[in-house]
Design an enzyme around this catalytic site. Sequence first.
Site, PDB file in Angstrom:
ATOM      1  N   LYS A  47      -0.444  11.437   4.930  1.00  0.00           N
ATOM      2  CA  LYS A  47      -0.142  10.628   6.012  1.00  0.00           C
ATOM      3  C   LYS A  47       0.714   9.246   5.267  1.00  0.00           C
ATOM      4  CE  LYS A  47      -2.624   6.676   8.060  1.00  0.00           C
ATOM      5  NZ  LYS A  47      -3.998   6.171   8.332  1.00  0.00           N
ATOM      6  N   LYS A 105       1.039  -1.433  -0.251  1.00  0.00           N
ATOM      7  CA  LYS A 105       0.007   0.053   0.077  1.00  0.00           C
ATOM      8  C   LYS A 105       0.829   1.415   0.080  1.00  0.00           C
ATOM      9  CE  LYS A 105      -3.596   2.778   0.376  1.00  0.00           C
ATOM     10  NZ  LYS A 105      -4.357   2.741   1.531  1.00  0.00           N
TER      11      LYS A 105
END
Length: 290
Positions: free
Chosen positions: A237, A162
């Site tokens: 993030k 990811k």
Amino acid sequence: MKIGFIGLGNMGGPMAANLASAGHKVTGFDLVAPCPQGVARATSATDAAEGADVVITMLPNGAILRDVAASVIPAMRAGAVLCDCSTVDVDSARAVAQQAAAAGIGALDAPVSGGVGGASAGTLTFMAGGSDAAFATVLPLFDIMGQKAVHCGSSGAGQAAKICNNMILGATMAVTCEAFALADKLGLDRARMFDVVSTSSGYSWSMNAYCPAPGIGPQSPADNDYKPGFAAELMLKDLRLSQQAAESVDAPTPIGARATELYARFVEDEGGKGRDFSALLPHFAARGRG
């Protein structure tokens, strides 16, 4: 299956609702968000986990995941699976997996790609790390919540996939926005720019599927005043997670590091918080080179 679902926000809520609509018995918990239709409300995360075949978490960060895991793992039955769909640091994913294994529980780190739209439509992509057995248990649920699930390897591999993916995404979106802003200043029509790039070597998901220029290409947040499909602060993030991981293994990521700096400045100093990550385009278009 009997499913506990912890974290019912913009992503978790629709995911839980899709599982309930498919006939599974879903009990959910969130400190703030309401339970979607068909999902029974638990009084606590521990309550949601008791007796569940699979416990799914969708949480903001690794620290919260560790806290939730510490409370729910003792309440889970042996042989159940804890499947975390949050995007967190690799170390947290592996620490939770070790804790689960010690309790006789399977664990998957299975972050998602596809955004809120994909969560609602059941078209997410899952990238999972963990054992073959745990993946096989949760695969029928992935098939309900998404269109594809890839078993990437052992614990932590899903998070690794990811953050590598989103480092590419952040960098390609930033340069796509830069290119449109440059085209503007060179007097090149945006639609013609899209026609060329989308069918030549500049092709990318950021250009072709999520074009940051309003009125060009498929519908995207740019056509809705950059209201977030994927908020800039969430991209920041993920980029920071990529740089944290890169530092931990001494991997050079100069383009990823620069993309992180761009999004940090945009979110924290230039009003980008709460806007889609493609809103870098109007930001670049309005400023000079300095």
